[in-house]
Design a protein around this motif. Structure first.
Motif: not given
Ligand code: FAD
Length: 492
Positions: A9, A11, A33, A37, A55, A247, A249, A287, A373, A425, A427-428, A434, A463, A469, A474
Motif C-alpha cells: 500500500a 502510493i 506494515n 503509504g 517532501s 500482512t 505476502v 515471491l 537529508m 521498512r 522492501s526497497s 527511486y 518506483g 520513482g 508512481c
Molecule cells: P513504497 O513507498 O516503497 O511502498 C511499498 C509498500 O509495499 C510498502 O508499504 C511495503 O511495506 C509494502 N510491501 C513490500 N513488500 C510487501 C509484501 N511482500 N507484502 C505486503 N506489502 C509489501 N518522491 C517525490 O516525489 N518527492 C520527494 O521529495 C521525494 N523524496 C524522498 C525522500 C525520501 C527520504 C524517500 C525515502 C523517498 C523520496 N521520494 C520522493 C521517493 C518516493 O517516496 C517514492 O518514489 C514513492 O513513495 C514510492 O512509492 P511506491 O508506491 O513505489 O512504494
C-alpha cells in the motif's frame, strides 16, 4: 465480482487499488506494515511532526484525478497550494539565492546573483519545457513495452529529435555548456537527484526536470505530505477496498501462465488479478522463486538512497523556507562517493525541509521541525553507524558555518533513518529511493514493464518499475497498469 489483490500500500499500490475498484474489481490490499503509504509516511517525535519521506510535491493533478475517477471532488478531501518560492539555496562563500517560482522573477534574480544573462536562463527553461512536452507523453505516460507506443506519431517525433534532446551527453555537460557560473551549473545539476541519479552520467534529457518546478510549479498539501497517501487510503476505503494491514505476502502461486493466489501467514487468497507494488527485485527473488527473472533489468544500477536526521530545533530561522539546500564545494566528488566508492564525501550537500513554515502546528511555538537529508549510497553492507556519525558531524559543521549558529545546541529531539532501515521498512532493494538509477541512456527501456511477460494476470506498479520513482511517476505507473487491465463492470 472478479477479485484483484494488490501487494503493498505504497502510493502506487493505493492508486492501483482505486483504479481497479473503478474498473469494477473487488479489491484487497495486503500491506506488510501496520500502516499504509510506504515511504510516504509521517511520525511524531516529541512535540514535532515530521513527514518521513518525500517532501517535494509536483503534478498534483495526478492525485486529483483519482478523486475525479471515483466521482468525488478532490477539494473536499485533499487541499494544496502552490509555492511562490521553490527553494532557498546557500553556498559556503555566503552566496544565497531564493528561487522564485515565477519564471521572469527567477531569470532576473539568477541574473542578479549569478551574473547569467536573463535571456540565457529563460532559453534554458524554455528548452526544459520543450523536452518535457515532447518526451513525457511517450516516456512517462505510456507503456514503453507495447508496440503501438512506437508506431505513434509523437513517439517517432521524440525519437527523431532525440539527439537534440541531449541524450548523448550528460546533464552536467548540457548545463556547463549553457551557463558560465559554476553555481548555476550546480543548481541545475541538482535535478539529477530528483530520480536518484548522477548528474555527471545521467543523460542531458534530464534537463527537462526543472520544467516540473519552474514550468508547472511546486505544491504543498494542507496538513503535510502524508495527506497525499492518507487521503488516497481514505478514498479507497470509502469505495470498499479492503485493507489487510500487517500482512506481508510471502509467495505468489503460479498456475500455468497465470498467478492463482497470494500466500500470507493468515492463509492463501485466490484472486483473478494481481498487482505488485513491492520492489520488483524482491518480488522476483522472494515471491516468485523458481520463476525465470529478467536478470538484466534486476541487475541495473540502483538509484541513490538517503540519510535523514529528524531534528526538533528550539529556535526559528527566518532566512529558511520550506525547501533549503546547502551546497557542497565539490559536487563531482560527492557523486563519485555515492556511486563509485559507495561511501560519503568529506563535504556534503545538505537539504533541510521545514514543514512548520507551512503548518506552524508541526512544531511548538518558537521552534522548527527540521528534516535534514543528505544523499547516501545504497546499502551494500557498509558500516552505517560510522557513516551516520560522519554525516551528522559534517551536516552540523556546514549548517553552523553557513547559518552562523551552533546548531547542535538547538537540537531538542532526534531520530534518524538510513538506507538499511528504508529497505527494511519498505522492501526497497538496497534502500534505493527511486528503484533503478537513470545513469544510463537505456535506463528508461530497461525498467521493468507494468505487466509480467509470462503471467497474464500479474501487473507491477511503483518506483522500481516503468516509468520510475517519485510520487508523480508512481501514480503514473498505476495509471499505465490500469489502462492495460480489462474493465469488468459488466461482470460485477
Ligand atoms: P513504497 O513507498 O516503497 O511502498 C511499498 C509498500 O509495499 C510498502 O508499504 C511495503 O511495506 C509494502 N510491501 C513490500 N513488500 C510487501 C509484501 N511482500 N507484502 C505486503 N506489502 C509489501 N518522491 C517525490 O516525489 N518527492 C520527494 O521529495 C521525494 N523524496 C524522498 C525522500 C525520501 C527520504 C524517500 C525515502 C523517498 C523520496 N521520494 C520522493 C521517493 C518516493 O517516496 C517514492 O518514489 C514513492 O513513495 C514510492 O512509492 P511506491 O508506491 O513505489 O512504494
Amino acid at each position: 465480482m472478479p477479485q484483484a489483490c494488490v501487494i503493498g500500500a505504497g502510493i502506487a499500490g493505493l492508486a492501483a487499488s482505486i483504479r481497479l475498484r473503478s474498473k469494477g474489481y473487488e479489491v484487497r490490499v495486503f500491506e506488510a506494515n501496520p500502516y499504509t503509504g510506504g515511504k510516504l509516511h509521517a511520525a511524531k517525535y516529541g512535540d514535532f511532526r515530521f513527514d518521513l519521506g518525500p517532501s517535494l510535491f509536483t503534478l498534483p493533478h495526478l492525485v486529483d484525478e483519482l478523486f475525479d475517477l471515483m466521482g468525488e471532488s478532490p477539494k473536499d478531501h485533499f487541499e494544496y497550494h502552490q509555492k511562490s518560492t521553490s527553494c532557498h539555496y546557500f553556498w559556503e562563500d555566503g552566496t544565497r539565492f531564493q528561487a522564485p517560482a515565477d519564471r521572469a522573477a527567477f531569470c532576473q534574480e539568477a541574473s542578479r546573483v549569478f551574473g547569467e544573462a536573463e535571456e540565457n536562463v529563460l532559453g534554458y527553461l524554455k528548452s526544459s519545457d520543450r523536452k518535457y512536452e515532447l518526451t513525457a507523453p511517450v516516456f512517462l505516460e505510456k507503456s514503453l513495452h507495447r508496440l503501438n507506443t512506437y508506431t505513434n506519431a509523437k513517439t517517432l517525433k521524440a525519437l527523431a529529435l532525440s539527439s537534440g534532446l541531449g541524450i548523448f551527453k550528460s546533464l552536467h555537460k548540457v548545463n556547463q555548456q549553457r551557463f558560465t557560473n559554476p553555481k548555476m551549473v550546480q543548481l541545475f545539476d541538482r535535478y539529477a537527484t530528483y530520480n536518484g541519479s548522477d548528474p555527471y552520467r545521467t543523460p542531458g534529457i534530464m534537463s527537462m526536470i526543472p520544467h516540473l518546478e519552474m514550468g508547472i510549479g511546486t505544491f504543498y498539501p494542507k496538513g503535510g505530505m502524508h495527506r497525499i497517501s492518507q487521503s488516497l487510503y481514505e478514498l479507497a476505503q470509502r469505495h470498499g477496498v479492503k485493507f489487510h494491514l500487517g500482512t506481508p505476502v510471502t509467495r505468489l502461486h503460479p498456475e500455468g501462465n497465470r498467478i492463482g493466489a497470494v500466500e500470507t501467514a493468515s492463509g492463501n487468497y485466490p484472486c483473478d488479478l494481481f498487482v505488485s507494488n513491492m520492489d520488483v527485485v524482491p518480488t522476483y527473488r522472494k515471491l516468485l522463486p523458481g520463476v525465470a527473472a529478467p536478470e538484466r533489468t534486476l541487475q541495473q544500477e540502483r538509484s541513490s538512497s538517503a540519510l535523514i536526521f529528524y531534528w526538533g530545533i528550539s529556535e526559528t530561522f527566518p532566512e529558511l523556507d520550506l525547501h533549503n539546500i546547502f551546497f557542497s564545494e565539490d559536487y563531482r566528488e560527492e557523486f563519485r562517493h555515492l556511486f563509485e566508492t559507495r561511501d560519503l564525501a568529506n563535504d556534503l550537500t545538505v537539504y533541510v525541509n521545514i514543514t512548520a513554515k507551512e503548518t506552524p502546528s508541526d512544531a511548538p511555538k518558537g521552534s522548527e521541525n527540521w528534516f535534514v537529508m543528505v544523499n547516501a549510497p545504497g546499502d551494500y553492507g557498509q558500516d552505517w553507524a560510522t557513516l551516520r556519525a560522519k554525516a551528522r558531524q559534517l551536516i552540523l559543521d556546514k549548517l553552523s558555518r553557513i547559518l552562523k549558529r551552533d546548531i547542535a545546541s538547538l537540537i531538542q529531539t532526534e531520530a534518524v533513518l538510513d538506507p538499511p532501515e528504508i529497505a527494511r521498512r519498505t522492501s526497497s532493494f538496497r534502500g534505493a529511493l527511486y528503484g533503478a538509477a537513470s545513469n544510463d541512456r537505456m535506463a528508461a527501456f530497461l525498467r521493468h514493464p507494468n505487466k509480467h511477460s509470462r503471467f497474464d494476470n500479474l501487473y507491477f506498479v511503483g518506483g522500481s518499475v516503468h516509468p520510475g520513482g517519485g510520487i508523480p511517476l508512481c501514480l503514473l505507473s498505476a495509471k499505465i497498469a490500469a489502462a492495460a487491465i480489462p474493465e469488468c463492470r459488466n461482470s460485477a
